[in-house]
Design an enzyme around this catalytic site. Sequence first.
Site: not given
Length: 146
Positions: A75, A80, A95
């Site tokens: 995934s 940030h 996953c």
Amino acid sequence: MENQSYPLGKTSLVPVGSHCILELYECPKDLLNNLVFIRDSLQEAARLAGATLLKEITHQFNPYGVTALALLAESHISIHTWPEIGYIAVDIFTCGQHSEPEKACKFLIEIFNARNHVLLKFPRGRLTPQLQELGESFLLEAPSYC
């Protein structure tokens, strides 16, 4: 659907992976504006999670801040930063059963010298997660299904 990997009609009970939301507070501001450090940390986090790094992208904002994204076979991981307030927002979704996103989270807490953090982890593909307090972190878990 002959090739389904779960019983028909039970899709809401099938865990497909884990999703961690990590908030890091009071981090050294110089680390949060260092694109190379953040990129290297992203790569190591993916490795520690047992994930397969497919591609990454980073962006340095002006005057400060960095966004780094890792596309994983499992995934993604995103980082940030807001150096002006010493804050980092991290999202790790993996996953499958082999990945361990918690290891990546622990590494990021340490490498960014976060004085405080909040970690939310919840299973994806299940219904009704329940929030549980774990020391300074929180863990979202769904009830077990037989």
